[in-house]
Enzyme design. Structure first.
Site, short mmCIF file in Angstrom:
data_model
loop_
_atom_site.label_atom_id
_atom_site.label_comp_id
_atom_site.label_asym_id
_atom_site.label_seq_id
_atom_site.Cartn_x
_atom_site.Cartn_y
_atom_site.Cartn_z
N THR A 234 -12.69 -5.42 1.07
CA THR A 234 -11.77 -6.27 1.82
C THR A 234 -12.32 -7.68 2.00
OG1 THR A 234 -10.97 -4.31 2.98
CG2 THR A 234 -10.39 -6.42 3.93
N TRP B 262 0.82 -1.21 0.00
CA TRP B 262 0.00 0.00 0.00
C TRP B 262 0.86 1.26 0.00
CZ3 TRP B 262 -3.32 2.65 -1.94
CH2 TRP B 262 -4.20 3.54 -1.33
N GLU C 52 -3.63 -7.13 9.43
CA GLU C 52 -3.82 -6.24 10.57
C GLU C 52 -4.92 -6.72 11.52
OE1 GLU C 52 -1.97 -3.90 11.52
OE2 GLU C 52 -1.16 -2.73 9.86
N ALA D 35 -4.27 -2.41 -2.91
CA ALA D 35 -3.07 -1.85 -3.51
C ALA D 35 -2.78 -2.31 -4.94
CB ALA D 35 -1.87 -2.13 -2.61
N LYS E 44 -13.09 -3.47 9.72
CA LYS E 44 -13.35 -4.27 8.51
C LYS E 44 -12.32 -5.37 8.33
CE LYS E 44 -9.93 -2.49 5.84
NZ LYS E 44 -9.03 -3.07 4.83
#
Length: 340
Positions: free
Chosen positions: A257, A21, A290, A149, A200
């Protein structure tokens, strides 16, 4: 804001983080007319970018514009930058920024691309930036949306949210990243924008688990919808605007996502759904998901504010307590019925 901070695109910009990203965002900035320096933790990555204009470790096949360079020297990257873009894993932000803060100019804008909640403190990334860099909150801008990305690096059309409590500063960043394929919208709701991006990732882990378990579209639609509901509940408890969650930083980012195989969180969830351990999934994906760490912090944040987040709770159990995904699903479905 001072006149000095109100520069038009074309000045020096630092992107701290050479992952997928960070690299894609550097390309956006360069295509918008900025001179961009990427900081990489590894000199080998920086040297490859300088020599070949590529970052094959993270975005193979992408040719970066000529106005992008790279260094492993953070001070060199940051000095003189009017925008300092932070694109490191969320749990490493505090330690890194403590080392970098002295290089940041007095009027520079700090831009957060990170989507996580800090473990231990349960602070959002903008809060960590304010605390660690010693800057006012209106100098921090958050960028979040359905921003996979590889698609953006390929020039496919995408939109995002640029959130800041200072409308003028948000507009400056908006102008600095506007290209023919990347359309940013400003928003004053930093809290909602950050929470949408953080939660998310956790819901995408659940979506990936469901995908690997060969569950159908009813299940997946339920996860997205109820995942959005628990995100909004937490957001409202923290002072966010509920409408933010219906936009790009909420529903848009969540759908992108969850549904894309390019999503590392969804992919990580698929490994867990196939019965792999956390360590096996980490070894297979080789990138930061993450949501794996943030689910702990988000769970703690929700409990501190008395907010029910059942999907987040079950993802945390699967990731960190070794609970079988089928057991977690049963727990979700056996909750007490209630009005929507």
């Amino acid at each position: 804001m001072s006149e000095r901070s109100g520069r038009a695109p074309g000045g020096h910009v630092a992107v701290l983080g050479a992952g997928s990203w960070g690299t894609a965002f550097a390309k956006v900035l360069a295509d918008a007319g900025n001179e961009v320096t990427i900081w990489s933790r590894r000199e080998q990555v920086a040297a490859t970018i300088r020599a070949t204009g590529t970052n094959p470790d993270y975005l193979p096949g992408l040719r970066l514009p000529a106005n992008v360079t790279a260094t492993a020297d953070a001070g060199k990257a940051i000095s003189g930058a009017w925008l300092v873009v932070l694109a490191v894993p969320s749990q490493t932000l505090r330690g890194n920024l403590a080392e970098w803060a002295s290089f940041v100019g007095p009027d520079a804008t700090l831009v957060s691309l990170m989507k996580g909640i800090e473990l231990g403190t349960t602070k959002r990334m903008s809060q960590v930036i304010v605390e660690t860099a010693g800057v006012a909150a209106d100098r921090v801008v958050v960028v979040s949306g359905p921003n996979l990305a590889p698609e953006i690096a390929a020039g496919q059309p995408a939109a995002t949210v640029v959130a800041c409590t200072d409308t003028d500063r948000a507009t400056l960043v908006q102008n600095a990243v506007t290209t023919s394929y990347f359309r940013p919208y400003t928003n004053g709701d930093v809290i909602g924008t950050e929470l949408g991006g953080a939660v998310k990732n956790v819901i995408a882990l659940a979506y990936g688990i469901a995908t690997a378990m060969r569950l159908g579209d009813n299940t997946k639609a339920t996860l997205i919808t109820r995942g959005l509901a628990e995100t909004a509940r937490l957001g409202v408890a923290l002072g966010a605007d509920p409408l933010t969650f219906a936009g790009l930083a909420g529903l848009g980012d969540l759908v992108g996502t969850c549904t894309s195989p390019l999503s590392r969180n969804r992919t990580f969830g698929e490994h867990l759904g196939r019965g792999e351990s956390l360590e096996q999934a980490q070894a297979a994906t080789r990138q930061t998901a993450e949501g794996v760490k943030s689910c702990l912090a988000i769970r703690d944040l929700a409990r501190a504010h008395g907010v029910e987040m059942p999907i987040t709770e079950q993802v945390e159990r699967v990731c960190h307590e070794g609970v079988d995904p089928r057991v977690a699903l049963t727990a979700l479905m056996s909750r007490t019925t209630k009005p929507e």
